[in-house]
Write a protein that holds these residues in place. Sequence first.
Motif, PDB file in Angstrom:
ATOM      1  N   MET A 200      51.698  40.005  71.785  1.00 36.18           N
ATOM      2  CA  MET A 200      52.220  41.387  72.223  1.00 36.18           C
ATOM      3  C   MET A 200      51.249  41.943  73.430  1.00 36.18           C
ATOM      4  O   MET A 200      51.357  42.932  74.094  1.00 36.18           O
ATOM      5  N   GLY A 201      50.077  41.080  73.814  1.00 39.29           N
ATOM      6  CA  GLY A 201      49.137  41.534  74.627  1.00 39.29           C
ATOM      7  C   GLY A 201      47.886  42.374  74.343  1.00 39.29           C
ATOM      8  O   GLY A 201      47.609  43.262  75.018  1.00 39.29           O
ATOM      9  N   CYS A 202      47.886  42.456  72.804  1.00 36.08           N
ATOM     10  CA  CYS A 202      46.923  43.549  72.315  1.00 36.08           C
ATOM     11  C   CYS A 202      45.692  42.842  72.278  1.00 36.08           C
ATOM     12  O   CYS A 202      45.490  41.654  71.964  1.00 36.08           O
ATOM     13  N   ASN A 203      44.430  43.545  72.462  1.00 37.59           N
ATOM     14  CA  ASN A 203      43.125  43.060  72.204  1.00 37.59           C
ATOM     15  C   ASN A 203      42.803  43.537  70.775  1.00 37.59           C
ATOM     16  O   ASN A 203      42.837  44.687  70.591  1.00 37.59           O
ATOM     17  N   VAL A 204      42.341  42.675  69.810  1.00 37.46           N
ATOM     18  CA  VAL A 204      42.360  42.887  68.525  1.00 37.46           C
ATOM     19  C   VAL A 204      40.726  43.018  68.108  1.00 37.46           C
ATOM     20  O   VAL A 204      40.110  41.997  68.201  1.00 37.46           O
ATOM     21  N   VAL A 205      40.511  43.838  67.103  1.00 40.69           N
ATOM     22  CA  VAL A 205      39.315  43.997  66.818  1.00 40.69           C
ATOM     23  C   VAL A 205      39.475  44.040  65.112  1.00 40.69           C
ATOM     24  O   VAL A 205      40.286  44.598  64.529  1.00 40.69           O
ATOM     25  N   THR A 206      38.421  43.388  64.391  1.00 38.00           N
ATOM     26  CA  THR A 206      38.265  43.373  63.182  1.00 38.00           C
ATOM     27  C   THR A 206      36.889  44.029  62.620  1.00 38.00           C
ATOM     28  O   THR A 206      35.846  43.912  63.400  1.00 38.00           O
ATOM     29  N   PRO A 207      36.597  44.539  61.409  1.00 45.44           N
ATOM     30  CA  PRO A 207      35.476  45.191  60.956  1.00 45.44           C
ATOM     31  C   PRO A 207      34.002  44.095  61.067  1.00 45.44           C
ATOM     32  O   PRO A 207      33.132  44.674  61.474  1.00 45.44           O
ATOM     33  N   THR A 208      34.615  42.968  60.871  1.00 40.09           N
ATOM     34  CA  THR A 208      33.454  42.008  60.930  1.00 40.09           C
ATOM     35  C   THR A 208      33.027  41.606  62.160  1.00 40.09           C
ATOM     36  O   THR A 208      31.877  41.000  62.481  1.00 40.09           O
ATOM     37  N   GLN A 209      33.669  42.195  63.335  1.00 44.39           N
ATOM     38  CA  GLN A 209      33.284  41.779  64.570  1.00 44.39           C
ATOM     39  C   GLN A 209      32.357  42.980  65.138  1.00 44.39           C
ATOM     40  O   GLN A 209      32.110  43.178  66.331  1.00 44.39           O
ATOM     41  N   ILE A 210      31.981  43.883  64.445  1.00 46.69           N
ATOM     42  CA  ILE A 210      31.212  44.966  64.713  1.00 46.69           C
ATOM     43  C   ILE A 210      29.927  44.771  63.753  1.00 46.69           C
ATOM     44  O   ILE A 210      30.059  44.590  62.454  1.00 46.69           O
ATOM     45  N   SER A 211      28.750  44.594  64.299  1.00 48.25           N
ATOM     46  CA  SER A 211      27.758  44.382  63.350  1.00 48.25           C
ATOM     47  C   SER A 211      27.438  45.529  62.183  1.00 48.25           C
ATOM     48  O   SER A 211      27.636  46.687  62.455  1.00 48.25           O
ATOM     49  N   LYS A 212      26.588  44.745  61.194  1.00 49.65           N
ATOM     50  CA  LYS A 212      26.543  45.647  59.995  1.00 49.65           C
ATOM     51  C   LYS A 212      25.580  46.717  60.328  1.00 49.65           C
ATOM     52  O   LYS A 212      25.616  47.784  59.689  1.00 49.65           O
ATOM     53  N   GLN A 213      24.422  46.559  61.248  1.00 49.18           N
ATOM     54  CA  GLN A 213      23.602  47.303  61.595  1.00 49.18           C
ATOM     55  C   GLN A 213      24.298  48.595  62.339  1.00 49.18           C
ATOM     56  O   GLN A 213      23.910  49.878  62.084  1.00 49.18           O
TER      57      GLN A 213
END
Length: 319
Positions: A200-213
């Motif tokens: 659908m043209g969305c850019n998808v982010v998940t929590p694991t793609q954001i560093s733990k720090q």
Amino acid sequence: MSLKIGMPRALLYHTYFPLWNTFFESLGTEVIISPQTNKLMLDEGLKNVVDETCLPVKIFFGHVAYLSELGVDLLFVPRIVSIEKKAYICPKFMGLPDMLIASKIRIPPLIQPTINNVKNNNLSKFLKECTSQITSNKLKIWKAWQEAWQEQIRHEQNLIKNHSCKNTDNNDFTILIIGHDYNIYDTYVNMDMIEKLKKMGCNVVTPTQISKQERDKQLRKLPRSIFWTYGRDLLGALYNFVERPGNKGVIILSSFGCGVDSFIDNMIVRRLTQYKIPYLNITLDEHTGDGGLVTRIEAFVDILNWRGGSHKSYVSSHG
């Protein structure tokens, strides 16, 4: 002939599979991973747990039944209490070995080390529990663990790197799918939601793609520490995401009957309301259908498009 160790493709497999797969293979065993979740596995899981159990645990039992019928020598099912100081995992993770033993599934002998970083952080004892049925060679065990730990670190770094390297110029908005790894990355459970959103043209982010720090840094803004590890991860990712510029939305993906999510989802919604960020709350169970899910996602994407100004000429059929 090497030992065959069964590893269910469910629950924390979706977070730590590089660690455990590398560890046991480095010890000279053959790791047998169950295939992707399917309807037969879900149906088998439903037969062997009470109705009140959440969907991810039902699926876990289905994967265990598959591996048991396959004839593996050992089954890896850790008793997970805590994976970090001052925070706990869901209570069902603590009782998985007991629940399996009490079930009707004819399971092979279990490898069931206890992981409890709140009470005890004795790595030597933990590794002994993991390998007592495989080898007593301490040097071999230690080398395997070091190799496995490095592989896990590389895996987590690659998730972050791959996300940061994406070209999002052609995407009008970004969607954070916030939920447990076993709901986000099991394509049968969520009906391949990530792929649907990308089409659908969305850019998808998940929590694991954001560093733990970065997640931990964001959590310092809270007046008190979060009791649950998954709750910490989700809130930390959310706090980071809401500060990002651009048109964005959040899909909250949770399982029906999840005790942790019943607390955390409320905190997530309050934060999103404060920042006026659109969100879609999806609760999964064994009755969730693909058609209804697609309709809700399409409507949510339309809302984000309208907020971004790409539908300025749109006139509602109701005036």
